[in-house]
Enzyme design. Sequence first.
Site, short mmCIF file in Angstrom:
data_model
loop_
_atom_site.label_atom_id
_atom_site.label_comp_id
_atom_site.label_asym_id
_atom_site.label_seq_id
_atom_site.Cartn_x
_atom_site.Cartn_y
_atom_site.Cartn_z
N HIS A 140 0.84 -1.21 0.00
CA HIS A 140 0.00 0.00 0.00
C HIS A 140 0.87 1.26 0.00
CE1 HIS A 140 -3.23 -2.61 2.18
NE2 HIS A 140 -2.99 -3.02 0.95
N ASP B 231 -2.99 -2.77 -5.02
CA ASP B 231 -1.97 -3.78 -4.73
C ASP B 231 -1.04 -3.98 -5.92
OD1 ASP B 231 -2.71 -4.35 -2.12
OD2 ASP B 231 -3.87 -6.14 -2.64
N HIS C 19 -9.04 -1.97 -4.95
CA HIS C 19 -7.95 -2.31 -4.04
C HIS C 19 -6.96 -3.28 -4.70
CE1 HIS C 19 -5.78 -2.61 -0.32
NE2 HIS C 19 -5.65 -3.90 -0.58
N HIS D 57 -0.45 -10.89 -5.30
CA HIS D 57 0.95 -10.50 -5.11
C HIS D 57 1.92 -11.45 -5.82
CE1 HIS D 57 -0.39 -7.50 -2.34
NE2 HIS D 57 -0.87 -8.38 -1.48
#
Length: 311
Positions: A80, A242, A238, A265
Amino acid sequence: MGIKLQDYQTTLKSRVSLTGIGVHSGKPVSIHFAPADADTGVVFQVAGQEFRAIVSEVGATDLCTLLGDPAGVHIATIEHLMAALFGLGIDNLLIEVDGTEVPILDGSAAQFVEAIDQAGIEIQGVKRRYIRVVKPVRIESGASWAEFRPYGGTRFEVEIDFESPAIGRQSFASDINDDIFRREISRARTFGFMKDVERLWAAGYALGSSLENSVVIGDDNHIINMEGLRFSNEFVRHKTLDAMGDLALAGARFIGCFRSYRGGHRLNAAALRRLLSDHSAFEVVETNRRERGRSAELIAVSAAVHAPWTL
């Protein structure tokens, strides 16, 4: 070009600090941002060690992005903060952390943006270099995929698909600049499912997670948070945040379009490694603006052997 290119590198004008808790550790943590010289990049200082914010330093991608050794000295949950630096175009920064995790704050990048605004942004006298995607690069993992494609700007096209009807299939696509990041992406919060909480706690994760820093979906597939969502598609926004944070680990802003479907991720890091390991897929460029106010031309430049994009 689809974006306004910044000619020169940037850092902060002054030092600024934040305090909070780690979303996984549940422990209090303070983080301090300090200006850094041109060509420093983003450097985390943790327990006497330094970690450069580049993909070759990534040690784990389980539930968050971690630099260093997961079993030793490391800094976790950097995504973030890195998204805020990417979104606002901060090139050089020293980040001191008195714990092993960046504070989660409200689960978005909004308070990092506020801290950067408080410190102010300083333009430095050294040209910024960009990684320009010149051919498509794609990686797949089961039903998930991610790719970089040539594009005249910096663009993200992210799609997610969850079985939960509270989320379902959502997409977000936009060119990125600091104004769009502030308005459309920075306030989107991390999210999770109540049914996963006990399993995560048993594994030592999400010990600091709460309704103050996460959007939580209950067993009945309804949003538990009293205030509801900040955007109707906050979940995919969001995921875009990321992705921005993970791709900031290229060590330089990229010019191209990043697309992903059911990413995370691990896939973001793998796609970035795939791009940077194929030197025919990108070139390193800087602006060559002859007159103030004129549109920038891009010229290829030679990259130093130690450059972040040299894997």
